[in-house]
Structures are given as structure tokens and as C-alpha cells.
Scaffold this motif. Structure first.
Motif, mmCIF file in Angstrom:
data_model
loop_
_atom_site.group_PDB
_atom_site.id
_atom_site.type_symbol
_atom_site.label_atom_id
_atom_site.label_comp_id
_atom_site.label_asym_id
_atom_site.label_seq_id
_atom_site.Cartn_x
_atom_site.Cartn_y
_atom_site.Cartn_z
ATOM 1 N N ASP A 5 28.256 -30.735 17.182
ATOM 2 C CA ASP A 5 29.204 -31.762 17.622
ATOM 3 C C ASP A 5 28.524 -32.950 18.300
ATOM 4 O OD1 ASP A 5 31.448 -30.221 16.820
ATOM 5 O OD2 ASP A 5 31.459 -29.159 18.752
ATOM 6 N N CYS A 6 27.272 -32.786 18.701
ATOM 7 C CA CYS A 6 26.605 -33.799 19.532
ATOM 8 C C CYS A 6 26.548 -35.194 18.914
ATOM 9 C CB CYS A 6 25.225 -33.314 19.944
ATOM 10 S SG CYS A 6 25.300 -31.914 21.103
ATOM 11 N N PRO A 7 26.236 -35.360 17.630
ATOM 12 C CA PRO A 7 26.227 -36.726 17.086
ATOM 13 C C PRO A 7 27.600 -37.400 17.157
ATOM 14 C CG PRO A 7 24.978 -35.272 15.656
ATOM 15 C CD PRO A 7 25.689 -34.399 16.668
ATOM 16 N N ARG A 8 28.647 -36.665 16.855
ATOM 17 C CA ARG A 8 29.994 -37.248 16.906
ATOM 18 C C ARG A 8 30.399 -37.546 18.346
ATOM 19 N NH1 ARG A 8 33.488 -40.666 15.592
ATOM 20 N NH2 ARG A 8 35.645 -39.979 15.635
ATOM 21 N N VAL A 9 30.087 -36.624 19.276
ATOM 22 C CA VAL A 9 30.384 -36.856 20.693
ATOM 23 C C VAL A 9 29.643 -38.103 21.174
ATOM 24 C CG1 VAL A 9 29.994 -35.940 23.020
ATOM 25 C CG2 VAL A 9 31.044 -34.492 21.259
ATOM 26 N N ALA A 10 28.384 -38.232 20.809
ATOM 27 C CA ALA A 10 27.610 -39.413 21.211
ATOM 28 C C ALA A 10 28.238 -40.692 20.657
ATOM 29 C CB ALA A 10 26.164 -39.272 20.745
ATOM 30 N N ASP A 50 23.395 -24.786 31.087
ATOM 31 C CA ASP A 50 23.956 -24.891 32.437
ATOM 32 C C ASP A 50 25.360 -24.297 32.417
ATOM 33 O OD1 ASP A 50 24.988 -25.558 34.904
ATOM 34 O OD2 ASP A 50 24.253 -27.618 34.856
ATOM 35 N N THR A 51 25.506 -23.091 32.938
ATOM 36 C CA THR A 51 26.781 -22.381 32.858
ATOM 37 C C THR A 51 27.860 -23.003 33.738
ATOM 38 O OG1 THR A 51 26.045 -20.829 34.564
ATOM 39 C CG2 THR A 51 25.715 -20.177 32.252
ATOM 40 N N GLY A 52 27.499 -23.878 34.654
ATOM 41 C CA GLY A 52 28.501 -24.505 35.497
ATOM 42 C C GLY A 52 29.174 -25.705 34.853
ATOM 43 N N VAL A 53 28.624 -26.193 33.755
ATOM 44 C CA VAL A 53 29.151 -27.376 33.081
ATOM 45 C C VAL A 53 29.928 -26.935 31.848
ATOM 46 C CG1 VAL A 53 28.548 -29.528 31.895
ATOM 47 C CG2 VAL A 53 27.269 -28.814 33.926
ATOM 48 N N VAL A 54 31.132 -27.492 31.693
ATOM 49 C CA VAL A 54 31.996 -27.145 30.566
ATOM 50 C C VAL A 54 32.210 -28.393 29.714
ATOM 51 C CG1 VAL A 54 34.276 -26.307 29.874
ATOM 52 C CG2 VAL A 54 33.156 -25.362 31.913
ATOM 53 N N ASP A 55 31.869 -28.287 28.441
ATOM 54 C CA ASP A 55 32.087 -29.368 27.474
ATOM 55 C C ASP A 55 33.227 -28.965 26.560
ATOM 56 O OD1 ASP A 55 29.735 -31.457 27.529
ATOM 57 O OD2 ASP A 55 28.800 -29.491 27.824
ATOM 58 N N LEU A 56 34.221 -29.831 26.444
ATOM 59 C CA LEU A 56 35.363 -29.585 25.567
ATOM 60 C C LEU A 56 35.430 -30.684 24.513
ATOM 61 C CD1 LEU A 56 38.041 -28.957 28.350
ATOM 62 C CD2 LEU A 56 36.796 -27.221 27.047
ATOM 63 N N VAL A 57 35.764 -30.309 23.296
ATOM 64 C CA VAL A 57 36.020 -31.310 22.273
ATOM 65 C C VAL A 57 37.450 -31.137 21.775
ATOM 66 C CG1 VAL A 57 33.627 -31.604 21.530
ATOM 67 C CG2 VAL A 57 35.057 -29.903 20.407
ATOM 68 N N GLY A 62 40.304 -31.756 11.727
ATOM 69 C CA GLY A 62 39.006 -31.120 11.551
ATOM 70 C C GLY A 62 37.810 -31.915 12.029
ATOM 71 N N ALA A 63 38.035 -33.097 12.583
ATOM 72 C CA ALA A 63 36.927 -33.926 13.074
ATOM 73 C C ALA A 63 37.052 -34.112 14.584
ATOM 74 C CB ALA A 63 36.938 -35.285 12.391
ATOM 75 N N VAL A 64 35.921 -34.137 15.277
ATOM 76 C CA VAL A 64 35.922 -34.363 16.720
ATOM 77 C C VAL A 64 36.474 -35.758 16.996
ATOM 78 C CG1 VAL A 64 34.485 -34.577 18.783
ATOM 79 C CG2 VAL A 64 34.008 -32.764 17.124
ATOM 80 N N ALA A 65 37.494 -35.819 17.843
ATOM 81 C CA ALA A 65 38.140 -37.089 18.173
ATOM 82 C C ALA A 65 38.054 -37.419 19.660
ATOM 83 C CB ALA A 65 39.605 -37.061 17.746
ATOM 84 N N GLY A 66 37.579 -36.462 20.477
ATOM 85 C CA GLY A 66 37.461 -36.700 21.906
ATOM 86 C C GLY A 66 36.580 -35.656 22.555
ATOM 87 N N TRP A 67 36.108 -35.977 23.747
ATOM 88 C CA TRP A 67 35.184 -35.105 24.476
ATOM 89 C C TRP A 67 35.441 -35.243 25.971
ATOM 90 C CZ3 TRP A 67 30.727 -37.398 27.153
ATOM 91 C CH2 TRP A 67 29.898 -36.456 27.764
ATOM 92 N N ALA A 68 35.431 -34.118 26.656
ATOM 93 C CA ALA A 68 35.519 -34.094 28.115
ATOM 94 C C ALA A 68 34.456 -33.142 28.631
ATOM 95 C CB ALA A 68 36.902 -33.647 28.579
ATOM 96 N N CYS A 69 33.955 -33.427 29.813
ATOM 97 C CA CYS A 69 32.922 -32.600 30.428
ATOM 98 C C CYS A 69 33.224 -32.519 31.923
ATOM 99 C CB CYS A 69 31.560 -33.238 30.182
ATOM 100 S SG CYS A 69 30.170 -32.319 30.835
ATOM 101 N N HIS A 70 33.225 -31.285 32.456
ATOM 102 C CA HIS A 70 33.445 -31.098 33.882
ATOM 103 C C HIS A 70 32.560 -29.986 34.417
ATOM 104 C CE1 HIS A 70 36.300 -28.080 32.242
ATOM 105 N NE2 HIS A 70 35.945 -27.388 33.309
ATOM 106 N N LEU A 88 35.131 -38.292 30.095
ATOM 107 C CA LEU A 88 36.298 -38.133 29.225
ATOM 108 C C LEU A 88 36.327 -39.344 28.300
ATOM 109 C CD1 LEU A 88 38.926 -36.732 28.354
ATOM 110 C CD2 LEU A 88 40.085 -38.006 30.146
ATOM 111 N N TYR A 89 36.105 -39.087 27.020
ATOM 112 C CA TYR A 89 36.068 -40.165 26.041
ATOM 113 C C TYR A 89 36.853 -39.765 24.808
ATOM 114 C CZ TYR A 89 32.450 -42.214 28.911
ATOM 115 O OH TYR A 89 31.779 -42.768 29.958
ATOM 116 N N VAL A 90 37.538 -40.747 24.254
ATOM 117 C CA VAL A 90 38.313 -40.559 23.025
ATOM 118 C C VAL A 90 37.864 -41.631 22.046
ATOM 119 C CG1 VAL A 90 40.650 -40.666 22.047
ATOM 120 C CG2 VAL A 90 40.275 -39.574 24.268
ATOM 121 N N ASP A 91 37.820 -41.274 20.781
ATOM 122 C CA ASP A 91 37.518 -42.245 19.736
ATOM 123 C C ASP A 91 38.442 -43.446 19.957
ATOM 124 O OD1 ASP A 91 37.639 -43.761 17.334
ATOM 125 O OD2 ASP A 91 37.061 -42.004 16.169
ATOM 126 N N PRO A 92 37.881 -44.654 20.125
ATOM 127 C CA PRO A 92 38.732 -45.817 20.388
ATOM 128 C C PRO A 92 39.849 -46.009 19.362
ATOM 129 C CG PRO A 92 36.452 -46.379 20.796
ATOM 130 C CD PRO A 92 36.456 -45.006 20.172
#
Length: 164
Positions: A5-10, A50-57, A62-70, A88-92
Motif C-alpha cells: 500500500d505504501c506507494p499509493r499512500v505516499a 513499531d507496535t505502538g503506531v497504527v496505520d489504517l487505509v 478495491g483501491a486505497v483512497a485514504g490513510w490515517a496513522c495514530h 489523515l489524508y484522503v485522495d483529493p
């Protein structure tokens, strides 16, 4: 989030910066953001585990449209008992479709389930669209401000908090 997912999240994160921060940050800085380098940074962080960090897509068709990290709130180099929404980012092209709201609600739910008593986040002071978004979700500016420097330009950030 997986390494795949990293290229799409980036791409979403950089697209979000270029869209939301136009006129708030130096344009040459925004233009120089590199999706490949950002994707590698995400992959490296995931590999560290890093188990304390949670990445959500969030996916749409079927395509990544947003990402949040806490994760734990960062007070300098110290992590505290509070949670922090780091990103917290969403595809514009998907703004206003509920993806950001869904990601925010899931992050808040997970922070509460992990036993945090509040969630904090930082937002650019002049980013009125994001500030309204967080305010509608129950976050309030708590009076803390920090300068954020980008290419020699100070861009102030304000901290928002929400009790859980």
C-alpha cells in the motif's frame, strides 16, 4: 496498511499536501515532494514494526483512497499516555465522500479501545477546511501552538484535542 500500500499512500499524502497546503507553504517545497522517497519511508517504518503506531487505509472499489496513522502522543521525544493522530489524508479527488470521516472515527475508536483518555492532533493554523473537519468530529483547539518551519518559512500549527 501493508508494504504494497505504501506507494499509493505516499501518492495520497503528497497529493493531500499539494492540495490542502497550496498557498500555506512554499510552492517549491510542495513541488519537490517525492512519492518514491515517501513510499520508501513508509515501507521502512512498517518494517521496523513499531507496535505502538497504527496505520489504517480506506479502500474504494478495491483501491486505497485514504490513510490515517495514530499512536502515542509525542511530547518532544517522549511518548505520553495520550494518543495522537499523526496523519489523515484522503485522495483529493475523493474529498467530501466520507472517507476521511470513516478513517477518523476508526482511529478514535481504536484509541479509546487501547485505553487512551484523549486524542491530540496538530493542524496548520490557516488550514480552515481541516480545522472545520476536526471540529465537526468533536475536536477542539486547546490553546497550544507550535511553529513548523518549511524551507525557511514559519507555518504555525495549532493543537486539537478530543476526550475519549
Amino acid at each position: 496498511m501493508t508494504p504494497a500500500d505504501c506507494p499509493r499512500v505516499a501518492g495520497i499524502r503528497i497529493g493531500g499536501w499539494r492540495s490542502a497546503y497550496r498557498g500555506l507553504m512554499p510552492q517549491p517545497y510542495l513541488d519537490a515532494l517525492d512519492v518514491t522517497a515517501d513510499a520508501e519511508r513508509h515501507r521502512t517504518r512498517l518494517a521496523r514494526g513499531d507496535t505502538g503506531v497504527v496505520d489504517l487505509v480506506a479502500e474504494l472499489d478495491g483501491a486505497v483512497a485514504g490513510w490515517a496513522c495514530h499512536g502515542p502522543y509525542r511530547d518532544g521525544e517522549t511518548r505520553t499516555a495520550d494518543a495522537e493522530l499523526y496523519a489523515l489524508y484522503v485522495d483529493p479527488g475523493q474529498y467530501g465522500g466520507g472517507i476521511g470521516h470513516a478513517l477518523l472515527q476508526e482511529s478514535v475508536r481504536r484509541c479509546a479501545a487501547a485505553g487512551h483518555r484523549r486524542v491530540l492532533l496538530w493542524v496548520l493554523k490557516q488550514n480552515t477546511r481541516a480545522r472545520r473537519f476536526y471540529e465537526r468530529a468533536g475536536f477542539r483547539a486547546d490553546g497550544a501552538e507550535e511553529p513548523f518551519e518549511v524551507d525557511g518559512v514559519t507555518v504555525p500549527e495549532v493543537r486539537y484535542a478530543r476526550e475519549l
